[in-house]
Design an enzyme around this catalytic site. Sequence first.
Site, PDB file in Angstrom:
ATOM      1  N   ASP A   1      11.491   0.525   8.508  1.00 48.61           N
ATOM      2  CA  ASP A   1      10.137   0.015   8.626  1.00 48.61           C
ATOM      3  C   ASP A   1      10.280  -1.464   9.014  1.00 48.61           C
ATOM      4  OD1 ASP A   1       7.360  -0.646   7.975  1.00 48.61           O
ATOM      5  OD2 ASP A   1       8.201  -1.519   6.141  1.00 48.61           O
TER       6      ASP A   1
ATOM      7  N   ASP B   1       7.491  -4.516   8.708  1.00 48.26           N
ATOM      8  CA  ASP B   1       6.909  -5.482   7.765  1.00 48.26           C
ATOM      9  C   ASP B   1       7.342  -5.214   6.331  1.00 48.26           C
ATOM     10  OD1 ASP B   1       5.104  -7.194   9.333  1.00 48.26           O
ATOM     11  OD2 ASP B   1       4.142  -5.302   9.841  1.00 48.26           O
TER      12      ASP B   1
HETATM   13  O1  M1P Z   1       3.399  -2.470   9.793  1.00 45.86           O
HETATM   14  C1  M1P Z   1       2.421  -2.421   8.830  1.00 45.86           C
HETATM   15  C2  M1P Z   1       1.054  -2.764   9.413  1.00 45.86           C
HETATM   16  O2  M1P Z   1       1.097  -4.068   9.994  1.00 45.86           O
HETATM   17  C3  M1P Z   1      -0.130  -4.544  10.434  1.00 45.86           C
HETATM   18  O3  M1P Z   1      -1.013  -4.604   9.333  1.00 45.86           O
HETATM   19  P1  M1P Z   1      -1.845  -5.917   8.914  1.00 45.86           P
HETATM   20  O4  M1P Z   1      -2.246  -6.596  10.166  1.00 45.86           O
HETATM   21  O5  M1P Z   1      -2.957  -5.351   8.108  1.00 45.86           O
HETATM   22  O6  M1P Z   1      -0.912  -6.764   8.071  1.00 45.86           O
HETATM   23  C4  M1P Z   1      -0.768  -3.635  11.455  1.00 45.86           C
HETATM   24  O7  M1P Z   1      -0.103  -3.768  12.692  1.00 45.86           O
HETATM   25  C5  M1P Z   1      -0.746  -2.191  10.997  1.00 45.86           C
HETATM   26  O8  M1P Z   1      -1.078  -1.359  12.077  1.00 45.86           O
HETATM   27  C6  M1P Z   1       0.613  -1.786  10.482  1.00 45.86           C
HETATM   28  O9  M1P Z   1       0.559  -0.484   9.951  1.00 45.86           O
END
Ligand code: M1P
Length: 258
Positions: free
Chosen positions: A20, A22
Site C-alpha cells: 500500500d 499512504d
Molecule cells: O491511498 C489512500 C487514499 O489516499 C487519498 O485519500 P485522502 O486524500 O483522503 O487522504 C485518496 O487518493 C484516496 O483515493 C486513497 O484511497
Amino acid sequence: MASVVPFSQRERGDVICLFDVDGTLTPARRTASPEMLDLLKQVRQKAVIGFVGGSDLAKITEQLAVHGQNITDDFDFCFAENGLTAIRLGKELESQSFIKWLGEEKYKKLVRFILHYIADLDIPIKRGTFIEFRNGMINVSPIGRNASVNERNEFEAYDKEHKVRAKLVELLKKEFADYGLTYSIGGQISFDVFPHSWDKTYALKFVERENFKEIHFFGDKTYQGGNDYEIYEDPRTIGHAVTKPEDTMAELRKLFNL
Ligand code: M1P
C-alpha cells in the site's frame, strides 16, 4: 525503461511484495524517505516488488518518484486505483472504467445526490473539488481535494469526532443500495467509491498469472472497513499489518535479511 534483472534471475524471484502507499511506504499523501527508497531497491534485487494504491498514478508518482524519474523504473508492478490502472515492467495492462460499468444516467443521479448533500453540510471549512472522477472509481471529499496539508490534518481530526464521512457513506449505501458499490475510507479527507470487488484484490488477478510462490502484502488499513482489509485477508496473500513506513522497513529487513 532502464534494464531490469528478470524475475527468474533474482534470488527470491518467486516472491512478490506488494505495498500500500499512504501510511505504508510514505506518510499520508507525503513523499517516500530516501531510506525507504534505498531499501526498496535492495529488496528488488532479491524479489519482485509492486505497489497497490487507491490514488491515481499521477499522485502516487509524486509520492514515490521523488527525483522526477519514471515510477515504472522503480517498481516491477504499479497498481494505481486499486489496480484499475495496472503496469508490469513499464507496460500497461488491460483496464476497465467506472463510468462504462455504471452508465451515465446512474452516475449523474449519484453525483447530484452527493453534491447536494455536501452543499448543505455544515463543517468548519470547505475548499474545492468535492468529487474527483477517476478511471476506476470516484473519490468524494466533503472538505474538497484542494485542502492544504494543515487543513487535511484538521479535517481528519474533526472527522474522527463527527464522523462526517461515515455518515455520508451510510446514507449512500441506503440511497443507492441497488448500485452494487463499495465505499472505502482509505485516507484523511475522502472516501473512494467503486464497484464491489474492485477493491485492492482486483490487482491480484495480474499477479496470480505469474505463479509466485509467495505474495506478501503490506498495509496500514488492514482492519475491517479499511481499504487494505480485503487484500490483507485474501487467502492468496501473506498479510503484514504495519502502522507506519518505519514498520514496513523493519518487516522487510527481517524478511530478506537486509
Ligand atoms: O491511498 C489512500 C487514499 O489516499 C487519498 O485519500 P485522502 O486524500 O483522503 O487522504 C485518496 O487518493 C484516496 O483515493 C486513497 O484511497
